[in-house]
Structures are given as C-alpha cells and as structure tokens.
Design an enzyme around this catalytic site. Structure first.
Site, mmCIF file in Angstrom:
data_model
loop_
_atom_site.group_PDB
_atom_site.id
_atom_site.type_symbol
_atom_site.label_atom_id
_atom_site.label_comp_id
_atom_site.label_asym_id
_atom_site.label_seq_id
_atom_site.Cartn_x
_atom_site.Cartn_y
_atom_site.Cartn_z
ATOM 1 N N GLY A 61 0.751 -1.233 -0.077
ATOM 2 C CA GLY A 61 -0.062 -0.005 -0.106
ATOM 3 C C GLY A 61 0.810 1.321 -0.167
ATOM 4 O O GLY A 61 1.858 1.013 0.402
ATOM 5 N N ARG A 88 0.725 -6.027 -4.675
ATOM 6 C CA ARG A 88 1.016 -6.834 -3.446
ATOM 7 C C ARG A 88 1.443 -8.136 -3.720
ATOM 8 O O ARG A 88 1.420 -8.904 -2.859
ATOM 9 C CB ARG A 88 -0.424 -6.838 -2.932
ATOM 10 C CG ARG A 88 -0.988 -5.686 -2.268
ATOM 11 C CD ARG A 88 -2.193 -5.656 -1.592
ATOM 12 N NE ARG A 88 -2.554 -4.296 -1.163
ATOM 13 C CZ ARG A 88 -2.118 -3.737 0.089
ATOM 14 N NH1 ARG A 88 -1.109 -4.381 0.829
ATOM 15 N NH2 ARG A 88 -2.526 -2.527 0.386
ATOM 16 N N ASP A 130 5.966 -7.467 5.735
ATOM 17 C CA ASP A 130 5.975 -8.757 5.024
ATOM 18 C C ASP A 130 6.843 -8.706 3.712
ATOM 19 O O ASP A 130 7.532 -9.336 3.145
ATOM 20 C CB ASP A 130 4.528 -9.142 4.381
ATOM 21 C CG ASP A 130 3.559 -9.672 5.427
ATOM 22 O OD1 ASP A 130 4.131 -10.041 6.394
ATOM 23 O OD2 ASP A 130 2.449 -9.784 5.057
ATOM 24 N N LYS A 140 8.511 0.925 5.344
ATOM 25 C CA LYS A 140 7.396 1.669 4.886
ATOM 26 C C LYS A 140 6.148 0.986 5.683
ATOM 27 O O LYS A 140 5.933 -0.101 5.521
ATOM 28 C CB LYS A 140 7.129 1.490 3.446
ATOM 29 C CG LYS A 140 5.745 2.215 2.791
ATOM 30 C CD LYS A 140 5.185 1.443 1.775
ATOM 31 C CE LYS A 140 4.416 0.261 2.205
ATOM 32 N NZ LYS A 140 3.838 -0.762 1.409
ATOM 33 N N THR A 141 5.226 1.832 6.145
ATOM 34 C CA THR A 141 3.887 1.527 6.454
ATOM 35 C C THR A 141 3.133 2.739 7.301
ATOM 36 O O THR A 141 3.869 3.244 8.422
ATOM 37 C CB THR A 141 3.639 0.192 7.302
ATOM 38 O OG1 THR A 141 2.432 0.366 8.068
ATOM 39 C CG2 THR A 141 4.571 0.176 8.305
ATOM 40 N N ASP A 159 1.046 2.511 9.170
ATOM 41 C CA ASP A 159 0.217 1.997 10.332
ATOM 42 C C ASP A 159 1.351 2.313 11.513
ATOM 43 O O ASP A 159 1.082 2.056 12.628
ATOM 44 C CB ASP A 159 -0.191 0.607 10.302
ATOM 45 C CG ASP A 159 -1.352 0.230 9.319
ATOM 46 O OD1 ASP A 159 -1.914 1.022 9.273
ATOM 47 O OD2 ASP A 159 -1.597 -0.709 9.052
ATOM 48 N N LYS A 195 -24.258 19.288 18.522
ATOM 49 C CA LYS A 195 -25.387 18.521 18.436
ATOM 50 C C LYS A 195 -25.279 17.228 18.050
ATOM 51 O O LYS A 195 -26.153 16.343 17.995
ATOM 52 C CB LYS A 195 -26.802 19.149 17.771
ATOM 53 C CG LYS A 195 -26.519 19.348 16.386
ATOM 54 C CD LYS A 195 -27.456 20.279 15.560
ATOM 55 C CE LYS A 195 -27.215 20.580 14.320
ATOM 56 N NZ LYS A 195 -28.233 21.275 13.527
ATOM 57 N N MET A 230 -7.229 4.152 10.194
ATOM 58 C CA MET A 230 -6.566 3.013 9.792
ATOM 59 C C MET A 230 -5.820 2.477 10.859
ATOM 60 O O MET A 230 -5.453 2.946 11.780
ATOM 61 C CB MET A 230 -5.752 3.453 8.749
ATOM 62 C CG MET A 230 -6.201 3.777 7.310
ATOM 63 S SD MET A 230 -4.859 3.424 6.123
ATOM 64 C CE MET A 230 -5.892 2.160 4.815
ATOM 65 N N GLU A 269 -9.616 0.608 13.514
ATOM 66 C CA GLU A 269 -9.988 -0.298 12.411
ATOM 67 C C GLU A 269 -10.180 -1.521 12.869
ATOM 68 O O GLU A 269 -11.094 -2.192 12.490
ATOM 69 C CB GLU A 269 -9.254 -0.058 11.202
ATOM 70 C CG GLU A 269 -9.580 -0.498 9.825
ATOM 71 C CD GLU A 269 -8.807 -0.496 8.759
ATOM 72 O OE1 GLU A 269 -7.570 -0.068 9.069
ATOM 73 O OE2 GLU A 269 -8.999 -0.747 7.584
#
Lengths: 556, 556
Positions: free
Chosen positions: A86, A150, A181, A207-208, A210, A247, A255, A316
């Site tokens: 991603g 991927r 991974d 990289k990520t 998350d 209200k 994520m 998430e």
C-alpha cells in the site's frame, strides 16, 4: 503502461514548488562516509525454521554510516527499485535519495524502476529512472512514478525469474520499498540469491503508515508521520465542528487493522472525548459490551454537563481484539464449516439467535445476539479464503447502533435525558498519497540515500535502519539491520512462517502512558486541539514537529 | 455553556502561530473612510409580496466604502453578533474584524456575542466578546467561540423578544453571520425593527461553503475557498492513490445539495476522470440511467486503455436534479400519501415493482425498478416533514451498484473485459471547521470590518457586499447591498416566501465553460492534479491562490 511523463505545467502549485525542496541529510551521510560494522552480530539464537530457511543470511552485524572513508564501491553500478504494498507518503523521495546517492558516487550509475510492484521484476517490466524523470516526483505523494503491487516473490519460478531479470540488467542490487511482509520477502530474495551464488544484493526500506514496523534500530516506518497528520487534521476539524454545532456525536474510525499507533497518535494530537486502543482492549480482555458501556458512560456524563455532542475515535481493527468477539468468531467459524447450508436458510433474526443458542457456548451466543441484524448476516458469509469477514464490519456504525440502543434503555429508566445524534466517519485513503511532511520528505530521502550506500557497501538481506529520528535531521543515525535478526515464526494460513513481528502499541511506553494519564481530562471538558493542515513552509514548530509518538518514545 | 476560555498552551502549534496573523485590509477600509451611497436604488420593481412585507426596507441604494471622511459615527456603541446555520471556515475572523473596527472607531464600543445561534437573542443568552477572548480565536476555524444554531426569528413573539434583548443591551446593531436564509431573516428583523420604530440596525454577512450566495455585488460567500481547498486536498490525494494502486474506482460525493459549485471547483483543481454537475444534468434532462451510462462509458474506455481505475466526482444533490427521479419522487409521494399502509406490507422486491407498475406512469415505474433493493425501501419511508428522504440516499453507493450491474451485462456480451472495484467517499464535515485559508482569513476580517462600518453609517437590512475579490486584498471593494434587492418569491413548505435565490452553477460562465472544454482530456489520460494541504506560510502562488471559480468568473 504508467504515464511517466507529465508536462511541467500539469502539476499543482504546491507540487511545483516542492519539486525544488532539497531534503536535509544526516551528518553520517554527508561528505565522505564509510560503513561501520558492529563487532558482534545482533542475534545468535535463531528459531530452527529460520536456521533452516536462511542459512546464508544469519549472524550478520548491524551496520552504520559514519563520516570517514573506505569500503564503498565507486564503480558505476545499476540498481533496481520497486514499491511493494500500500501507498505511504514519501515513497518517491526514497527513489530520489537512492538516485542522488548513486549518481553522486558515480555519475554513470543507473537506477531502474520495476513497474506495478514485485510482479514487474518477474515480468521484467521496468523503466529507466533518469534524473529528469525523478525530478518531477521529488517531494510528491503517491507511488505513481512506477506503481505498486501486492505480489510476493516466494515460488521457485518467481525467484528464478527475478534472478534472471536482475542479472540481465547486470544489477548490483535491488531496493524493496515495503512493509513488514515486503521486508521479509526482501530477505527471502536475498537468501535465494546467496544460495544461487548470484551477486545481486537486496535491501528493504521500512514503509507503512500503520507505524507497526519499528524496533530498537528503526525508530519509525515512513509515511506514518504524514498520514497521522492528515488524519489529525480531519479528525481535529470534526472535533471543532462538534464543539461548534453542539448536537452530533462523531464516531471516527482510523486506519490500523493490527496496531493502534495511528489512533493513539491522533488522540494525542486532538484530545477526543474517548479513544479506544485495541492493545489495551486486548490486555484488559474487554468485551464488545464493555466497549459500548464505556462510550455510553461518556455520553451520559457529558449530557449531564449539558453537552450532547462529542467525538469518539476507534481503530479499524478493534473487533479482532475483543475477547468475546474472538471467541464468537472462532465458534462461528467451526459451526459454519459444519453446517453452512442450513445456516443460510436462517433469514429471521429470531431463528438465527435460537439456532446459535443451541450450538454456541452461552457467552458466544450472547455476543452474537447482541449484534444488529445486518452484522449478524454479514458474519454468516465467508470471504474467498473461507474466513468470516469481520474486517467488513463498519465498526463505527456497529458501535453507534449499540450505544443508541443502550441510551434508549437508560432513557426509559430515567437515567439519561439527553439527545444522541451519531455520525460515522472512516479515514484511510485520504492520508496515503498526500505530499510527504517535511519529516517524511527528509526521512525518505535519507532512507533512499542509505539504501544506495548499503548496496555500495556490499551487504544484502538488510532493512535500512534509522535511529534518533526525534532529533534534528543532522543527528539521525542511519544504517542497516539484518532482516533475519527481526524474524519470528508465526502461523499464516495455518502454516508456521518467518515474519517480521508487527510492533503493536506498548502499554508500558511513553505514548500510551501519556494518553492514559491525560485522557480523563478530555471526557467532560472540551479539550480538543486542532492541528490543521500539514505545513511545508513557515515556522519550524509547525512544519517540522515530530509525531507525539516519536517524541514520547524518545523520552522513554 | 460554551467553554469560552482556553489556556494559552491548550492550542495546536498552528493555531498558536495563526493567532498572530494580522489580516490585510482593503484600501477602502484603511485609514479615514466614508460611506458612499449610490445615487439610485438598485431595484425599483419589487414583487407584490415583498412590497407588502418589507414596506420600510425598499428602494435603498447600494453603499460602498471609500477613503475620505464623514458619515460614520464615532460614538461608543454596542453591537451584537450571532452565527446562524452551518459552520464555515473564517467565522471567527468576521467577529475579529467587527471588534477591531468598533474599537478602532471608539475604544469604549462593545461587542456582545449571542450563544448557540439566533435562539440566543430570543433567550438573551450572551457573552461579552472582549479583545482578550477574541484573540484566542483569530484565524481559527469553527464557530465554537459562541456556537451556532438553525433557528429563524420569524414568529411575532420571537421578533419581540429579540427587540427586547437588543434594546436592553442598548445595542446599535446586530450582525447575523449566515447563508441565504439567514440573510433573509436579517432583513425580516430589520423590517420589524423599522416598523416598531426601534433604532436597532441589522446587517448580514454572506456565509456558506456551498458558494451559492453570490451575485453581481457579492463575488463569493466566505468559507467556500477554504472548504473547497480541503476537499481538493482529499480528493486529489485519492486521485494519486488511484493512479498508484491502479485497481480501484473511487466515487467521491461532495457537499452541495442545491448548487454544484464545490464539485465544479474540485474538478477544476484535480481533473477527475468524470465529474457530474447537477445544473448540467438538469439542463440536459438527464435520467439516472443516462448518468450511469456516462460513467460506464468512462470505465469501458479507460479499461480499453489498460486502466481499470479512476476517480468519479458527484455533487451531494445530484438525484434531485435528474428528470426521471423528479417524476418518480413526485408520483411516489402521491401514491404513498394515498396508500401508505398497504405499501408497508410490500417486503419483497417483486411485489413492490409489480405494485408500482400498476400505479405509476411507465417511466416512473421503470426508474423505481432500476433502483437496488435497499434504496427502494428507503424511498418508501417518509421523514418528519412527510417528504420522501431522497437526501438520505448515498448517491455514490447507488451509482457504484448500478454501474457494476451494467458492466456485468457488458462483460457477458463480450463488450468489456476489465475489472471494476469501486470505493465510495463522502466529504463534508472535514472542510467546515478547518483553519481559514489566507483568502478566507482576510475576507472574513474585511466582512466583519465592513459590518461595523455599515452600523456606524446607520444603514439596516443590508448584506455586506464584496467585489473584485480575485484581485489583491488592497483592491477589494467592500460595501453593502439591500437584502430586499436580492429577494425573490419561492414556494417553501407549500407557501410563497421571500428568499434570496441560490445562485447555481451558470453553464454560460467561465468556470463551467472551462470545465466543459477541458474535461474530455481528463477521461483516458491521467491528468490528475494534487493540490495538497492548504498552506498559510510560504510562496504566494501556493498560499494566496484564489479558487478557479473566482478566477474564471473574474475573466468573464
């Protein structure tokens, strides 16, 4: 085909100006540098499966770059690069740093980019990454320069195809820009090439968005800083909307299917009235109803203070961490496997609940009965891997419904007299391809620059490491960590597999401790903060701020 | 109660620095200024109902501020201010401009803010807006300084209560910060006060992120610039994600129930593969199926070019502009009114379709049958006003489903061989409370500053006007336009009512013409632009850019 060329005027004003930004470099990468190898390997005691699968990749030392001379080739070399998985902000800068470092060592060196992810290596689908081409992508978001994918390179035929492709280009090395991974996959390729006596080196870049690929040697994965800032902008604006309109209850899902780093960082940035952290939910063995009760408690307390509005933030992946949901899914999975055709006939809620009351443990049946109709039905389907599609449940909508029910019951008992108008939001794609923050622009450039030096230094099977990232760029310590030293064995699709363990939120570390000790102040008071849009120019306080996560971890 | 005081350290770094930003002022508001009245009233021929309802507010001239002296009181006066309706970025700066202009004319003048919208005037619920309090909100987003609300002051008792409140404060005037309906309501109050021989003046400020409160004398409503920039950031990032991952179709629905200005502006900023504009759909009498066919055509053409991904942008209010949907809703409404209890028993799709085949015109029945199950059911409910809840339909989800169906059919006919993975997004709340762009910060401050001068100049029943906004701030022409000159008669809840007509997208003007002549280039090629986050500091190209809408309208 990728549209690789864009007319100079076909870019936004921000992208045009950011193309000229020259990322700062850490001292250890500036001027004359050399590779420093730690005297001892990081790990000596590997699991048996890793000993078996990575015989040529073990017992390697951590490496670092320091000022000095020697050990880095100045030959003209060819290097390949590929995006895996991603998108995360800053990917193009990894490539820019890689290119600049290669060209700076020898202007005849070449960089080639494999298209649409690792499958591009298998298929030998590539473009030359010239300085002219890369210029148009400096400091931009996205992975569109060469695309991503991927696929994993694991089958013998794919590994052989990659070897063939890379050798046909006379490539000295390959840089895989990816998450846990993908870095594991880089190690698999590196080991394969070593076994095949190929000289192609493989290096991974962490990289990520998350934020769960980090450890003692890697302070942060790239993209987390920028993405968390975008979500903080959006969630912060929604807090301000809530405090203005007075209200609505906004339920914001962010994520993070495994780790709650993004949710925790956003909470530290904006101070929502309630934030649920999956790792805490798991540690405390919270049930779904307990989570609902916490939210109800906040709504009731705020209502008593005259506030029928607020903001609730959730990760998430929350449902997968809840004790009762885990049990229910496991039992449901077995029952579905045994009796799927009959279950499909249970169209009415009461029929389903009666049936599962007979088949499930009382606790699991109660959890199932607690769910609304639409979600009961969703959980009776199975995805293409045969799994129950828990990830398809829009957790914020589920919680909104369950909280609403509880509040109605409290109202009828006279224990609550407020109004409850919930609105749901999910933020994901908004933060993956935005222009990288100054931090990620600098960090990614340094990662790419380091990747080139690791290849020049002759090492393989390493992930680029980065320490001291909370300090100014000049003081960052860049290097490499052997991927094998990060591997553990986990079950994947029923089989033991070497993987880089995801680093979840640590309840003992600074970020969570700060959150836990302050969140009480955010419940009834409106203590919202509004970080606003990412700034690239202007005061350093605003433009160069690190994430709270990085700052608080550095103070540990 | 509103949390009016925030500790100095309880703000984000951006908000802290932006508090020090001093908005630029137009020349006509700087130094010594005077009120210039146009020699002739703007309108002489009013509809009968307006003649009747606004006898004291007619035949007033447009007023402007120019450098000079005279005509503006220097007495110490008290002015009230109130937010009305939905949030728009920059509201706090209207208040800051108002306060600064009042204090600059006479340091003894006072500003009071009514809480939670117009109901705060009725209930005399207010706070003093001191320089210290206002300081913490300068250049921030949101309306949280005093809150907002949607009540309108129309009943005799409410009007009398407002008069009582304002007179009890010895208020010289009231500034209503609101959209078209709120400015109409300001005129109603102004007329009432004139009829009652009260000296309280009422002035409206043009607010709405939808951008539909504009005319020859008001170039733009405030908030549109900032909100459109936030949506452009988000939708642009999604374009880049689409071009990077190369496997999803993103359907993005944007705010704008009546006018498509936001959607058009975002399209001009990011170049999506397809954008639907409600006003064009209405003019061309498109049916729902024709819209679906346009999307299908784009998907098929891009697939033939090897691209199974893209971005489609639609306005929130699209369905209400489609010829066949309008007919169907009208017929459905009549049938429901006559036969609701029977219709509620039609649980099965086939039963519903059979029933409406008998009751509806063939065209309307076909439109109904074309809809998916869940939306057929939604349209059989009625909201609390008895209307069919068309606005509850998530139009992007509806289109995703219908396009998917058509593509399946084309695939089975061998006319399409691509993959179609759609993802839906809706952006609204994300853009309403963000920190105002430099343009909106300056513009809102000028609006507030002008509001004070209009009150000092003794006029009432005016909306603050602003021309030449595409030029540098110094050259903006600020003034006032009589609200009555903007009123038309429209049916509201079955009764004729004076309202400010919403300005929809004009298919003959520059913004739409530019879009129409360029959109063909955006279909197959990836011509996406990525505007990125709003910038407050740095190069003027990036920080002070006007909307494309304003630029292109100025060139007309």
């Amino acid at each position: 085909m990728i549209d690789t060329q864009r007319a100079a005027d076909a870019v936004s004003p921000l992208d045009r100006i950011r193309q000229a930004y020259q990322p700062r470099l850490p001292r250890g990468l500036s001027g004359s540098i050399r590779l420093h190898l730690d005297p001892e390997p990081l790990v000596s005691d590997y699991p048996a499966q890793i000993l078996e699968e990575f015989p040529n990749s073990l017992n390697k030392p951590v490496v670092r770059f320091v000022q000095g001379e020697g050990g880095l080739t100045t030959e003209a070399i060819t290097v390949g690069v590929v995006f895996s998985g991603g998108q995360a902000p800053g990917g193009h800068n990894v490539i820019a740093g890689l290119l600049d470092a290669l060209k700076s060592a020898n202007p005849e060196s070449r960089l080639i980019g494999f298209l649409d992810g690792p499958i591009g290596i298998v298929k030998d689908n590539w473009i030359e990454l010239t300085p002219e081409l890369v210029q148009a992508y400096r400091n931009t978001g996205g992975f569109d320069m060469i695309g991503s994918g991927r696929d994993k390179i694991e089958k013998a035929a794919d590994l052989a195809a990659c070897k063939k492709t890379l050798e046909s280009h006379n490539a000295r090395g390959l840089v895989v820009i990816g998450g846990d991974d993908s870095n594991t996959n880089a190690a698999v390729m590196a080991e394969y090439f070593l076994q095949q006596k190929s000289s192609v080196q493989v290096i991974g870049a962490p990289k990520t968005i998350d934020g769960d690929l980090k450890n003692d040697l890697i302070d942060a994965s790239f993209g987390f800083d920028t993405a968390a800032k975008v979500y903080s902008e959006l969630a912060g604006s929604i807090c301000r909307d809530s405090a203005s309109a007075r209200k609505y209850y906004h339920f914001i899902r962010l994520m993070g299917r495994a780790a709650s780093h993004v949710t925790l960082e956003v909470a530290l940035q904006i101070h929502p009235n309630l934030t649920i952290i999956s790792e805490e939910a798991e540690a405390a063995q919270w049930t779904l109803e307990q989570v609902v009760d916490q939210i109800v408690d906040v709504v009731v307390r705020r209502s008593a203070a005259g506030k029928n509005y607020g903001v609730i933030v959730i990760p998430e992946g929350l449902l997968e961490f809840l004790a009762d949901v885990k049990v229910m899914i496991s039992e449901l999975s077995d029952i579905l496997a045994a009796d799927e055709s009959h279950i499909k006939t249970l169209k009415r809620r009461t029929d389903r609940v009666d049936y599962f009351n007979q088949k499930m443990s009382p606790a699991a049946a109660a959890t199932y009965a607690f769910l609304p109709d639409s979600i009961q039905l969703t959980l009776l389907k199975r995805d293409k891997h045969g799994n129950i599609p828990l990830s398809q449940v829009e957790t914020e909508e589920l919680l909104m419904g369950l909280v609403s029910q509880k509040l109605k019951a409290l109202k009828s008992e006279g224990k609550y007299s407020g109004s409850f108008s919930p609105l749901g939001h999910f933020f994901g794609y908004e933060g993956r391809c935005v222009q990288p923050s100054n931090f990620d622009a600098d960090y990614c450039y340094a990662l790419g620059y380091t990747g080139a030096q690791l290849i020049r230094g002759g090492v393989t099977g390493y992930t680029i490491s980065a320490q001291n990232l909370a300090a100014p760029v000049e003081d960052w310590q860049m290097g490499g960590v052997p991927v094998t030293s990060m591997l553990v064995i986990e079950q994947r699709k029923g089989k033991p597999k070497p993987v880089i363990k995801k680093t979840l939120v640590d309840l003992q570390r600074g970020p969570f401790r700060y959150f836990a000790s302050h969140r009480g102040d955010w419940v009834e008071k409106d203590a919202f903060l509004y970080p606003g849009p990412i700034q690239y120019f202007g005061p350093s306080d605003v433009c160069d701020a690190r994430t709270k996560t990085l700052e608080l971890e550095a103070e540990d």
